[in-house]
Scaffold this motif. Structure first.
Motif, PDB file in Angstrom:
ATOM      1  N   ILE A  76       6.321 -19.304  37.316  1.00  0.00           N
ATOM      2  CA  ILE A  76       6.795 -19.402  36.070  1.00  0.00           C
ATOM      3  C   ILE A  76       8.444 -19.100  36.455  1.00  0.00           C
ATOM      4  CG2 ILE A  76       6.917 -16.414  36.119  1.00  0.00           C
ATOM      5  CD1 ILE A  76       6.376 -16.782  33.049  1.00  0.00           C
ATOM      6  N   ILE A 130       3.377 -20.141  43.347  1.00  0.00           N
ATOM      7  CA  ILE A 130       4.811 -20.067  43.665  1.00  0.00           C
ATOM      8  C   ILE A 130       5.116 -18.889  43.125  1.00  0.00           C
ATOM      9  CG2 ILE A 130       6.983 -20.906  43.827  1.00  0.00           C
ATOM     10  CD1 ILE A 130       5.710 -23.753  43.240  1.00  0.00           C
ATOM     11  N   LYS A 132       8.172 -15.578  44.204  1.00  0.00           N
ATOM     12  CA  LYS A 132       8.777 -14.958  45.362  1.00  0.00           C
ATOM     13  C   LYS A 132       8.103 -13.301  45.478  1.00  0.00           C
ATOM     14  CE  LYS A 132      13.261 -14.024  46.652  1.00  0.00           C
ATOM     15  NZ  LYS A 132      14.799 -14.469  47.022  1.00  0.00           N
ATOM     16  N   SER A 133       8.086 -12.453  44.222  1.00  0.00           N
ATOM     17  CA  SER A 133       7.727 -11.389  44.282  1.00  0.00           C
ATOM     18  C   SER A 133       6.078 -11.353  44.585  1.00  0.00           C
ATOM     19  CB  SER A 133       7.938 -10.671  42.895  1.00  0.00           C
ATOM     20  OG  SER A 133       7.171 -11.327  42.041  1.00  0.00           O
ATOM     21  N   GLY A 134       5.540 -12.048  44.223  1.00  0.00           N
ATOM     22  CA  GLY A 134       4.106 -12.171  44.630  1.00  0.00           C
ATOM     23  C   GLY A 134       3.127 -11.507  43.529  1.00  0.00           C
ATOM     24  N   THR A 136       3.905 -11.647  40.056  1.00  0.00           N
ATOM     25  CA  THR A 136       4.297 -11.918  38.568  1.00  0.00           C
ATOM     26  C   THR A 136       2.749 -12.271  37.677  1.00  0.00           C
ATOM     27  OG1 THR A 136       6.244 -12.802  39.238  1.00  0.00           O
ATOM     28  CG2 THR A 136       5.535 -13.519  36.880  1.00  0.00           C
ATOM     29  N   GLY A 192      17.672 -16.713  44.970  1.00  0.00           N
ATOM     30  CA  GLY A 192      16.969 -16.243  43.825  1.00  0.00           C
ATOM     31  C   GLY A 192      16.106 -17.443  43.154  1.00  0.00           C
ATOM     32  N   GLU A 277      19.960 -16.527  32.337  1.00  0.00           N
ATOM     33  CA  GLU A 277      19.836 -15.425  33.157  1.00  0.00           C
ATOM     34  C   GLU A 277      20.897 -15.019  34.071  1.00  0.00           C
ATOM     35  OE1 GLU A 277      15.863 -15.715  35.750  1.00  0.00           O
ATOM     36  OE2 GLU A 277      14.842 -14.835  33.873  1.00  0.00           O
ATOM     37  N   GLN A 406      18.603 -10.335  37.223  1.00  0.00           N
ATOM     38  CA  GLN A 406      18.270 -10.272  35.773  1.00  0.00           C
ATOM     39  C   GLN A 406      17.530  -9.065  35.682  1.00  0.00           C
ATOM     40  OE1 GLN A 406      17.221 -12.874  38.249  1.00  0.00           O
ATOM     41  NE2 GLN A 406      15.680 -11.762  39.142  1.00  0.00           N
TER      42      GLN A 406
HETATM   43  O1  PA5 Z   1      15.072 -16.753  38.555  1.00  0.00           O
HETATM   44  C1  PA5 Z   1      14.262 -15.949  38.562  1.00  0.00           C
HETATM   45  O2  PA5 Z   1      14.511 -15.056  39.550  1.00  0.00           O
HETATM   46  C2  PA5 Z   1      13.336 -15.753  37.792  1.00  0.00           C
HETATM   47  O3  PA5 Z   1      13.074 -16.609  36.692  1.00  0.00           O
HETATM   48  C3  PA5 Z   1      11.989 -15.903  38.634  1.00  0.00           C
HETATM   49  O4  PA5 Z   1      11.819 -16.941  39.461  1.00  0.00           O
HETATM   50  C4  PA5 Z   1      10.635 -15.527  37.844  1.00  0.00           C
HETATM   51  O5  PA5 Z   1      10.585 -14.537  37.022  1.00  0.00           O
HETATM   52  C5  PA5 Z   1       9.407 -15.451  38.823  1.00  0.00           C
HETATM   53  O6  PA5 Z   1       9.489 -14.581  39.760  1.00  0.00           O
HETATM   54  P1  PA5 Z   1       8.578 -14.600  40.918  1.00  0.00           P
HETATM   55  O7  PA5 Z   1       8.722 -16.013  41.475  1.00  0.00           O
HETATM   56  O8  PA5 Z   1       8.594 -13.535  41.707  1.00  0.00           O
HETATM   57  O9  PA5 Z   1       7.070 -14.731  40.336  1.00  0.00           O
END
Ligand code: PA5
Length: 424
Positions: A76, A130, A132-134, A136, A192, A277, A406
């Motif tokens: 997302i 995908i 980053k935080s793992g 969401t 990010g 954002e 954000q």
């Molecule tokens: O730009 C950003 O950092 C956010 O839009 C993230 O990509 C989004 O919230 C998804 O986060 P994540 O990759 O941790 O699931």
């Protein structure tokens, strides 16, 4: 490569007067010592990217391209918008793309999720989760369903068919991927989500679609070099960054990103996330909105022409489209369209653009920024995306904003988790 044309009649200040402020922003970005500098890894990424991982992205991308009927990209926000924007911009909406690419993990819509799960029945699927935080929630819900689907329908093949793109060291998804033996790619610590198109986040889905990511990276590399000059008059990214601030100073509080190709609609969504954002915090920022013309001239055109004067338009003009065709003549001419016989459809589109810009600027009093891109190739896409990254960083620093966090996004999550009864 990229040209920015400013509608000088509507700029109440000279953009060159902002050189000092741009110098500061330029230094903060390039010396990595401004607000949020821990997340400025994207600035030199076109040279510093991990070459070994890049080779693996190409390998796995090719494997998916050749073997999957359906490739599910589960993420997302910044974890999907870049890839989707690239694929639709570079291939269009109805190309004979193989595999079919479906973006999931970006919604709680039960209808969408249920229909996708039915749609993939009986097909050879690959999944790239995908995050980053793992953690969401939207992504985790869809991924659990897909994981169970793959395990049930392809026993023993989950480690081949599921790929995880996440943090290098930590997080729930990282731990799960390690345990299940999935192939893994990294979301770099210093980049990010919305600045991650040139990492595995964007590149693996783009490669799986059959797009030449070498060309895309070359575009980003050339943009990095060409746009490294600090002088506003020599740097189109800085001209765009400053023009936004000047228009905001003259009372414009919304920016409408306009394109003339339905394949660019998702790029507009990506652009909205990047600017919204990055800039929308501390009670500041320009509201990013978008329209695809001429389609939306039949819905939004009225407001733009004669409604409240709150917005300016940033128009993306692409020189050469992916495809074009000649409009045919007709002996009977019952529809009275023979005046266009022999003309190309893209020519008609370009005339619509010229006429609209003239109407909006000169009659509607709507300021215009024109961004000209020569064509719709992977190289140009890479160049354009880097252009927007840089312009966004500088324009936010000019407002004294941290472009790379954000914090506001957390508020809805806190409320939602309480309602869902998520354990602490
Ligand atoms: O730009 C950003 O950092 C956010 O839009 C993230 O990509 C989004 O919230 C998804 O986060 P994540 O990759 O941790 O699931």
């Amino acid at each position: 490569m990229i040209k920015v044309r400013l509608d000088k009649a509507h700029l109440e200040e000279n953009i060159l007067d902002y050189q000092e402020s741009v110098d500061k922003a330029h230094n903060w970005l390039h010396e990595h010592n401004g607000k949020g500098s821990d997340f400025t890894g994207w600035v030199e990424w076109p040279v510093t990217y991990d070459k070994e991982e890049y080779a693996r992205i190409k390998e796995v991308g090719k494997e998916i391209h050749e073997n999957a009927d359906v490739f599910l990209v589960c993420g997302i926000g910044g974890s999907y918008l870049g890839a989707r924007s690239a694929i639709e911009f570079l291939q269009g909406l109805y190309s004979d793309r193989k595999p079919e690419i479906i973006f999931v993990g970006n919604t709680f819509s039960s209808t969408y999720i249920s229909q996708v799960m039915k749609h993939i029945e009986g097909k050879s699927v690959y999944v790239d989760v995908i995050s980053k935080s793992g953690t969401t929630t939207e992504t985790s819900i869809s991924f659990r369903l897909l994981k169970q689907y793959v395990e049930k329908h392809f026993p023993g093949e989950a480690s081949k068919r599921i790929i995880a793109t996440t943090d290098k060291h930590k997080g729930t998804l990282k731990a799960l991927a390690d345990k299940e033996g999935y192939r893994e790619f990294v979301v770099p610590d210093n980049i990010g989500g919305r600045y991650s198109v040139f990492t595995a986040v964007g590149l693996l889905p783009i490669a799986a679609a059959g797009i030449d990511i070498d060309e895309l990276m070359k575009g980003s590399f050339d943009a990095m070099n060409d746009l490294s000059v600090r002088e506003i008059d020599k740097n189109p990214a800085y001209q765009y960054a400053v023009a936004r601030r000047v228009l905001e100073n003259s009372g414009k509080c919304a920016e409408m990103f306009v394109s003339y190709d339905l394949g660019t609609t998702m790029m507009a969504e990506w652009w909205k996330q990047l600017f919204g954002e990055s800039e929308g915090k501390e009670g500041k920022g320009i509201l990013p909105v978008s329209a695809t013309f001429s389609t939306d001239l039949h819905s939004m055109g009225q407001f733009i022409q004669q409604g409240r004067k709150l917005l300016f338009e940033t128009v993306l003009c692409v020189g050469k489209p992916i495809e074009d065709m000649v409009f045919p003549g007709d002996e009977e001419n019952l529809d009275n369209m023979n005046y266009l016989a022999g003309k190309s459809i893209d020519w008609v589109n370009k005339m619509a653009m010229e006429g609209t810009i003239d109407a909006h600027v000169n009659t509607g009093n709507v300021p215009n920024i024109l961004i000209e891109l020569p064509d719709q190739t992977a190289y140009s896409y890479g160049y354009l995306i880097y252009f927007f990254f840089l312009a966004c960083g500088v324009t936010c620093y000019m407002l004294d904003i941290n472009p790379f966090n954000q914090p506001g996004v957390e508020v809805y999550k806190k409320n939602m988790f309480a309602l869902l009864g998520k354990p602490e």
